[in-house]
Scaffold this motif. Structure first.
Motif, PDB file in Angstrom:
ATOM      1  N   GLN A 179      22.972  -8.370 -24.536  1.00 57.77           N
ATOM      2  CA  GLN A 179      24.080  -8.439 -23.580  1.00 57.77           C
ATOM      3  C   GLN A 179      24.978  -9.617 -23.927  1.00 57.77           C
ATOM      4  OE1 GLN A 179      23.257  -9.927 -19.651  1.00 57.77           O
ATOM      5  NE2 GLN A 179      24.907  -8.759 -18.681  1.00 57.77           N
ATOM      6  N   VAL A 181      27.935 -11.785 -22.249  1.00 56.82           N
ATOM      7  CA  VAL A 181      28.573 -12.088 -20.973  1.00 56.82           C
ATOM      8  C   VAL A 181      29.833 -12.891 -21.257  1.00 56.82           C
ATOM      9  CG1 VAL A 181      28.338 -13.222 -18.734  1.00 56.82           C
ATOM     10  CG2 VAL A 181      26.360 -12.096 -19.786  1.00 56.82           C
ATOM     11  N   ALA A 213      26.968 -11.791 -10.982  1.00 62.59           N
ATOM     12  CA  ALA A 213      27.652 -10.650 -11.592  1.00 62.59           C
ATOM     13  C   ALA A 213      27.071 -10.344 -12.965  1.00 62.59           C
ATOM     14  CB  ALA A 213      29.146 -10.936 -11.698  1.00 62.59           C
ATOM     15  N   ALA A 214      26.795 -11.395 -13.740  1.00 62.98           N
ATOM     16  CA  ALA A 214      26.202 -11.193 -15.063  1.00 62.98           C
ATOM     17  C   ALA A 214      24.839 -10.514 -14.953  1.00 62.98           C
ATOM     18  CB  ALA A 214      26.069 -12.533 -15.780  1.00 62.98           C
ATOM     19  N   GLY A 217      25.190  -6.830 -14.364  1.00 64.69           N
ATOM     20  CA  GLY A 217      25.389  -6.162 -15.649  1.00 64.69           C
ATOM     21  C   GLY A 217      24.103  -6.079 -16.447  1.00 64.69           C
ATOM     22  N   ARG A 220      22.023  -3.294 -15.186  1.00 57.46           N
ATOM     23  CA  ARG A 220      22.598  -1.996 -15.581  1.00 57.46           C
ATOM     24  C   ARG A 220      22.510  -1.768 -17.087  1.00 57.46           C
ATOM     25  NH1 ARG A 220      28.168  -3.131 -12.226  1.00 57.46           N
ATOM     26  NH2 ARG A 220      27.240  -3.056 -10.131  1.00 57.46           N
ATOM     27  N   ARG A 221      22.033  -2.772 -17.805  1.00 55.74           N
ATOM     28  CA  ARG A 221      21.936  -2.739 -19.274  1.00 55.74           C
ATOM     29  C   ARG A 221      23.305  -2.556 -19.925  1.00 55.74           C
ATOM     30  NH1 ARG A 221      17.965  -5.299 -18.469  1.00 55.74           N
ATOM     31  NH2 ARG A 221      15.954  -4.974 -19.456  1.00 55.74           N
ATOM     32  N   GLU A 222      24.310  -3.250 -19.409  1.00 55.06           N
ATOM     33  CA  GLU A 222      25.620  -3.269 -20.060  1.00 55.06           C
ATOM     34  C   GLU A 222      25.523  -4.053 -21.366  1.00 55.06           C
ATOM     35  OE1 GLU A 222      28.588  -3.219 -16.139  1.00 55.06           O
ATOM     36  OE2 GLU A 222      28.349  -5.055 -17.332  1.00 55.06           O
ATOM     37  N   THR A 225      29.474  -7.597 -20.489  1.00 57.82           N
ATOM     38  CA  THR A 225      29.731  -7.803 -19.073  1.00 57.82           C
ATOM     39  C   THR A 225      30.855  -8.820 -18.924  1.00 57.82           C
ATOM     40  OG1 THR A 225      27.431  -7.327 -18.475  1.00 57.82           O
ATOM     41  CG2 THR A 225      28.744  -8.590 -16.887  1.00 57.82           C
ATOM     42  N   PRO A 227      32.614 -10.450 -15.906  1.00 56.33           N
ATOM     43  CA  PRO A 227      32.628 -10.563 -14.443  1.00 56.33           C
ATOM     44  C   PRO A 227      34.012 -10.645 -13.809  1.00 56.33           C
ATOM     45  CG  PRO A 227      30.839 -11.859 -15.329  1.00 56.33           C
ATOM     46  CD  PRO A 227      31.645 -11.388 -16.499  1.00 56.33           C
ATOM     47  N   ALA A 232      37.196  -1.910 -15.052  1.00 57.40           N
ATOM     48  CA  ALA A 232      36.318  -1.680 -16.201  1.00 57.40           C
ATOM     49  C   ALA A 232      36.938  -0.713 -17.193  1.00 57.40           C
ATOM     50  CB  ALA A 232      34.970  -1.151 -15.724  1.00 57.40           C
TER      51      ALA A 232
END
Length: 262
Positions: A179, A181, A213-214, A217, A220-222, A225, A227, A232
Motif C-alpha cells: 500500500q 499512502v 483514512a489510511a 484503505g 480495503r486492500r487499496e 490511498t 486520503p 476517487a
C-alpha cells in the motif's frame, strides 16, 4: 503476546508513525517501534503497553546511517513475528532547489528513498517465502505535483509511489500486499524541522484523521490511498490514462510528430 502479525513502524516517535502505533496497538498487534529519539519512543511504548496490553519493542536507529539501517534490516529478516512493515520515516526539504544545501538534499534522499527501499528488500524474501505480509509506504501527493515547487522532496515521494506500484506488480501475485499512502499537508513536526510554519498552510489535515483514512484503505486492500482526494474517479482516470499509454511505448520508430518531413 498477540497471535496477530507484529507491526514494525519507522519514524514512530511522533506524528504519523506514533499514530499508526496507537491504532495498530488498539487493534491488538504487537509493535516494533523504530526512531532516533529513544526517550520519546520509550514514553510511547510505556503508554501503549499500559493502555492496550500489547508487546512493544523499541529499536533506536538512525536510518540515514549504515549502522542503523543494518540494525533494522536484521530485525526484519530474523523476527518472523513481524508481518507488516510501515515505512513512515521521512523528512521534507526547505526552500527551492537552488536554496538547498547539497548535503541536506543527499540526507533527504537517504531517508526518503534509500531507507524504505532497503527495508522492503530486507523483509520481502521472508514474506514471499511465507506467502503473506504487508508493506505500507508513506508517500505524498507532492510526488504527483511538481507545481508545488518541492523538487527533491517531490522526486523522493514519486519514487515511493513507483516503488510501491512496482512491488505490487511483482509481489502481489505471491501473496504480498503493498500500500502506498499519499497524504497532503498533515499537522506533524516535519514542518517545523524543515523550517516552515504549519499554521501558515491551507488545508492541513489532522494526523489522526489521516491515519484513520489510511487504515480504511488498508482494510480495503487499496494499492494507492490518497486520503485528501474527494473524487476517487480522478485517480482511476489518471491510472487509466497511464495504462493506456503503456502499449504505445514499444515502438521501433520515433512518433510521426518527431520525424522531419520529407
Amino acid at each position: 503476546m498477540s497471535d496477530k502479525p507484529a507491526i514494525l513502524i519507522t519514524g514512530a516517535s511522533s506524528g504519523i508513525g506514533a499514530t499508526y502505533a496507537d491504532r495498530f496497538a488498539r487493534r491488538g498487534h504487537d509493535l516494533v517501534l523504530v526512531a532516533r529519539d529513544a526517550e520519546r519512543l520509550a514514553a510511547l511504548a510505556d503508554r501503549l503497553r499500559a493502555e492496550t496490553g500489547v508487546v512493544v519493542d523499541v529499536l533506536r536507529a538512525d536510518l540515514t546511517a549504515e549502522a542503523g539501517l543494518v540494525q533494522v534490516e536484521s530485525r526484519l529478516r530474523e523476527d518472523r513475528r513481524i508481518g507488516v512493515l510501515v515505512n513512515n520515516a521521512g523528512v521534507a526539504g526547505h526552500g527551492g532547489f537552488l536554496d538547498q544545501d547539497p548535503a541536506a538534499a543527499a540526507a533527504l534522499v537517504a531517508l526518503n528513498v534509500t531507507a524504505p527501499t532497503r527495508l522492503a528488500s530486507a523483509v520481502a524474501p521472508r514474506f514471499v517465502q511465507s506467502g503473506t505480509g504487508t508493506i505500507v509506504n508513506i508517500g505524498s501527493v507532492v510526488g504527483l505535483a511538481p507545481e508545488f515547487g518541492m523538487a527533491v522532496y517531490g522526486a523522493t515521494k514519486a519514487f515511493v509511489l513507483f516503488l510501491s506500484q512496482g512491488l505490487q506488480q511483482e509481489l502481489g501475485p505471491k501473496g504480498i500486499y503493498i500500500q502506498a499512502v499519499l497524504p497532503a499537508a498533515t499537522r506533524t513536526e516535519i514542518w517545523k524541522r524543515s523550517g516552515r510554519d504549519v499554521n501558515a498552510l491551507q488545508g492541513v489535515m489532522e494526523v489522526g484523521e489521516l491515519v484513520d483514512a489510511a487504515l480504511a484503505g488498508f482494510d480495503r486492500r487499496e494499492s494507492v490511498t490518497i486520503p485528501p482526494l474527494p473524487d476517487a474517479g480522478q485517480w482511476s482516470a489518471f491510472e487509466a490514462a497511464r495504462i493506456a499509454m503503456v502499449p504505445n511505448f514499444a515502438q521501433s520508430r520515433a512518433a510521426e510528430r518527431y520525424r522531419a518531413s520529407a
